[in-house]
Structures are given as structure tokens and as C-alpha cells.
Design an enzyme around this catalytic site. Structure first.
Site, PDB file in Angstrom:
ATOM      1  N   ASP A 196       0.660  -1.365   0.194  1.00  0.00           N
ATOM      2  CA  ASP A 196       0.255   0.186   0.103  1.00  0.00           C
ATOM      3  C   ASP A 196       0.873   1.485  -0.013  1.00  0.00           C
ATOM      4  O   ASP A 196       1.783   1.284   0.741  1.00  0.00           O
ATOM      5  CB  ASP A 196      -0.754   0.122   1.113  1.00  0.00           C
ATOM      6  CG  ASP A 196      -2.029   0.779   1.489  1.00  0.00           C
ATOM      7  OD1 ASP A 196      -3.257   0.473   0.827  1.00  0.00           O
ATOM      8  OD2 ASP A 196      -2.134   2.149   1.281  1.00  0.00           O
ATOM      9  N   ILE A 197       0.636   2.023  -0.219  1.00  0.00           N
ATOM     10  CA  ILE A 197       1.630   3.599  -0.706  1.00  0.00           C
ATOM     11  C   ILE A 197       0.985   3.964   0.704  1.00  0.00           C
ATOM     12  O   ILE A 197       2.282   4.975   0.815  1.00  0.00           O
ATOM     13  CB  ILE A 197       1.229   4.780  -1.759  1.00  0.00           C
ATOM     14  CG1 ILE A 197       1.806   5.330  -2.636  1.00  0.00           C
ATOM     15  CG2 ILE A 197      -0.787   4.741  -1.947  1.00  0.00           C
ATOM     16  CD1 ILE A 197       1.577   5.995  -3.611  1.00  0.00           C
ATOM     17  N   ASN A 210     -12.540  -3.256   2.361  1.00  0.00           N
ATOM     18  CA  ASN A 210     -14.506  -1.891   2.559  1.00  0.00           C
ATOM     19  C   ASN A 210     -14.535  -2.403   1.448  1.00  0.00           C
ATOM     20  O   ASN A 210     -14.322  -2.395  -0.107  1.00  0.00           O
ATOM     21  CB  ASN A 210     -13.136  -0.633   2.346  1.00  0.00           C
ATOM     22  CG  ASN A 210     -12.531  -0.452   3.485  1.00  0.00           C
ATOM     23  OD1 ASN A 210     -13.091  -0.585   3.862  1.00  0.00           O
ATOM     24  ND2 ASN A 210     -10.930  -0.160   3.335  1.00  0.00           N
ATOM     25  N   GLU A 243     -12.364   3.140  -1.410  1.00  0.00           N
ATOM     26  CA  GLU A 243     -11.747   4.869  -2.505  1.00  0.00           C
ATOM     27  C   GLU A 243     -11.519   4.252  -3.067  1.00  0.00           C
ATOM     28  O   GLU A 243     -12.043   4.847  -4.661  1.00  0.00           O
ATOM     29  CB  GLU A 243     -10.710   5.251  -1.829  1.00  0.00           C
ATOM     30  CG  GLU A 243     -10.691   6.229  -0.288  1.00  0.00           C
ATOM     31  CD  GLU A 243      -9.190   6.375   0.531  1.00  0.00           C
ATOM     32  OE1 GLU A 243      -8.314   5.636   0.241  1.00  0.00           O
ATOM     33  OE2 GLU A 243      -9.550   6.782   1.169  1.00  0.00           O
ATOM     34  N   VAL A 244     -11.257   2.626  -4.080  1.00  0.00           N
ATOM     35  CA  VAL A 244     -10.395   2.491  -4.746  1.00  0.00           C
ATOM     36  C   VAL A 244     -11.608   1.636  -5.367  1.00  0.00           C
ATOM     37  O   VAL A 244     -11.881   0.425  -4.921  1.00  0.00           O
ATOM     38  CB  VAL A 244      -8.917   2.171  -5.507  1.00  0.00           C
ATOM     39  CG1 VAL A 244      -9.129   1.291  -6.226  1.00  0.00           C
ATOM     40  CG2 VAL A 244      -8.622   3.139  -4.419  1.00  0.00           C
ATOM     41  N   HIS A 272     -10.660  -5.067  -3.192  1.00  0.00           N
ATOM     42  CA  HIS A 272      -8.823  -5.374  -3.062  1.00  0.00           C
ATOM     43  C   HIS A 272      -8.668  -5.662  -1.356  1.00  0.00           C
ATOM     44  O   HIS A 272     -10.208  -5.564  -0.704  1.00  0.00           O
ATOM     45  CB  HIS A 272      -8.370  -4.346  -2.909  1.00  0.00           C
ATOM     46  CG  HIS A 272      -8.797  -2.996  -2.397  1.00  0.00           C
ATOM     47  ND1 HIS A 272      -9.652  -2.370  -3.462  1.00  0.00           N
ATOM     48  CD2 HIS A 272      -8.804  -2.423  -1.184  1.00  0.00           C
ATOM     49  CE1 HIS A 272      -9.994  -1.181  -2.589  1.00  0.00           C
ATOM     50  NE2 HIS A 272      -9.427  -1.339  -1.527  1.00  0.00           N
ATOM     51  N   HIS A 306      -6.774  -6.100   1.812  1.00  0.00           N
ATOM     52  CA  HIS A 306      -5.606  -5.330   2.838  1.00  0.00           C
ATOM     53  C   HIS A 306      -5.311  -5.989   3.713  1.00  0.00           C
ATOM     54  O   HIS A 306      -6.198  -6.725   4.480  1.00  0.00           O
ATOM     55  CB  HIS A 306      -6.322  -4.743   3.761  1.00  0.00           C
ATOM     56  CG  HIS A 306      -7.081  -2.716   2.841  1.00  0.00           C
ATOM     57  ND1 HIS A 306      -5.982  -1.798   2.966  1.00  0.00           N
ATOM     58  CD2 HIS A 306      -7.890  -2.622   2.604  1.00  0.00           C
ATOM     59  CE1 HIS A 306      -7.277  -0.793   2.396  1.00  0.00           C
ATOM     60  NE2 HIS A 306      -8.123  -1.483   1.490  1.00  0.00           N
TER      61      HIS A 306
HETATM   62  P1  AMP Z   1     -10.357   1.958   0.314  1.00  0.00           P
HETATM   63  O1  AMP Z   1     -10.285   2.611   1.087  1.00  0.00           O
HETATM   64  O2  AMP Z   1      -9.796   0.306   0.831  1.00  0.00           O
HETATM   65  O3  AMP Z   1     -10.308   1.738  -1.264  1.00  0.00           O
HETATM   66  O4  AMP Z   1      -7.766   1.396   0.178  1.00  0.00           O
HETATM   67  C1  AMP Z   1      -7.957   1.465  -1.026  1.00  0.00           C
HETATM   68  C2  AMP Z   1      -6.146   1.864  -0.278  1.00  0.00           C
HETATM   69  O5  AMP Z   1      -5.023   2.084  -1.454  1.00  0.00           O
HETATM   70  C3  AMP Z   1      -5.528   2.999   0.416  1.00  0.00           C
HETATM   71  O6  AMP Z   1      -5.017   2.429   1.669  1.00  0.00           O
HETATM   72  C4  AMP Z   1      -4.627   3.477  -0.157  1.00  0.00           C
HETATM   73  O7  AMP Z   1      -3.868   3.753   0.292  1.00  0.00           O
HETATM   74  C5  AMP Z   1      -4.684   2.448  -1.891  1.00  0.00           C
HETATM   75  N1  AMP Z   1      -3.654   3.038  -2.667  1.00  0.00           N
HETATM   76  C6  AMP Z   1      -3.928   3.885  -3.642  1.00  0.00           C
HETATM   77  N2  AMP Z   1      -2.602   4.319  -4.049  1.00  0.00           N
HETATM   78  C7  AMP Z   1      -2.507   3.531  -5.016  1.00  0.00           C
HETATM   79  C8  AMP Z   1      -0.981   3.435  -5.349  1.00  0.00           C
HETATM   80  N3  AMP Z   1      -1.196   3.846  -6.452  1.00  0.00           N
HETATM   81  N4  AMP Z   1      -0.174   2.418  -4.672  1.00  0.00           N
HETATM   82  C9  AMP Z   1      -0.572   1.220  -3.812  1.00  0.00           C
HETATM   83  N5  AMP Z   1      -1.617   1.947  -2.733  1.00  0.00           N
HETATM   84  C10 AMP Z   1      -2.615   2.885  -3.184  1.00  0.00           C
END
Ligand code: AMP
Length: 124
Positions: free
Chosen positions: A39-40, A97, A105-106, A110, A112
Site C-alpha cells: 500500500d502506498i 472495504n 476509495e478504489v 482489494h 488489505h
Molecule cells: P480502500 O479505502 O479500501 O479503497 O483502500 C484503498 C487503498 O489503496 C488505500 O489504503 C490507499 O492507500 C491505497 N492506494 C491508493 N493508491 C495506491 C497506489 N498507487 N499504490 C498502492 N496503494 C494505493
């Protein structure tokens, strides 16, 4: 509208771009079904994301619509990542999530994987 209630799959989401190699990632595992990378913005000493290679908006979408081989392959990859990182004994936490209230967010499914210290209670 996918089963999760989230918008249709957006092929420009950040994880789709990582899968296509358009954005960099610190990869820890890749196979036919899954990609795992750091994770970034880590929220634990070790914070890895595991994503399926297929286009699924959320856990709800993935589990309702993915072929069984993809579902099995994905979860075996999750377990393999944890094992290969030596996490089975100290332990680790998996979290996914789904949708607005969870703060997803994404919009690409995914999981974690958190580890590296005692992680406390489930919800911080
Ligand atoms: P979520 O809130 O469950 O959708 O988690 C999305 C995760 O993606 C967050 O923990 C971010 O820090 C992570 N994230 C977003 N962009 C990147 C990226 N380019 N590389 C790695 N992790 C990312």
C-alpha cells in the site's frame, strides 16, 4: 450497476492502471489470478493489498459474479502471500472495504493485509 451498489467498473481506476503496468507498484506476488503489492500509505508496519486480475468493483461484485476458479485462485493467493511473508505465526489481519460506509476509495476489489505488530481491536 454491479451488485455492490457501486458504479460500473471504471477501467481507469488506479488498480486497473497498476495491473496494466501504467502505474508503478512495489509487487510482492503475482500469479494468474491475483497481484499483491505494498500500500502506498501503509497503516501498519506491513500493509499489502491483494487484488484480483479480473475487473470487479467490490467484494460483493467479485463473489457474486466471478467464476469459481477465479474466486478460489484469488483467496489462495491471499493465503500464499501471508505465508510467504512469514506471517502465519505472528498473525495478520485481512480487511475489505465495500462501498460508501466502509470508505472504499478504489473501485477495484482489494483485500488489505495488515501485519507487523499486535493489531489491537478490530475497529480503530
Ligand atoms: P480502500 O479505502 O479500501 O479503497 O483502500 C484503498 C487503498 O489503496 C488505500 O489504503 C490507499 O492507500 C491505497 N492506494 C491508493 N493508491 C495506491 C497506489 N498507487 N499504490 C498502492 N496503494 C494505493
Amino acid at each position: 450497476m454491479p451488485v455492490s451498489g457501486l458504479p460500473p467498473y471504471d477501467p481507469q481506476n488506479v488498480f486497473a492502471r497498476i495491473l496494466r503496468g501504467e502505474l508503478p507498484s512495489k509487487r510482492v506476488h503475482e500469479d494468474e489470478f491475483a497481484l499483491a503489492f505494498h500500500d502506498i500509505a501503509p497503516q501498519a508496519p506491513l500493509h499489502v493489498l491483494v487484488i484480483p486480475k479480473g475487473a470487479y468493483v467490490s467484494a460483493a461484485d467479485f463473489h457474486a459474479t466471478a467464476p469459481e476458479a477465479e474466486i478460489a485462485g484469488f483467496w489462495r493467493a491471499v493465503a500464499k502471500v501471508a505465508k510467504d511473508l512469514g506471517l502465519e505465526q505472528p498473525g495478520y489481519r485481512l480487511l475489505a472495504n465495500v462501498g460508501h460506509d466502509a470508505g472504499q476509495e478504489v473501485p477495484h476489489f482489494h483485500v488489505h493485509l495488515f501485519a507487523g505488530k499486535p493489531l489491537g481491536r478490530m475497529l480503530g
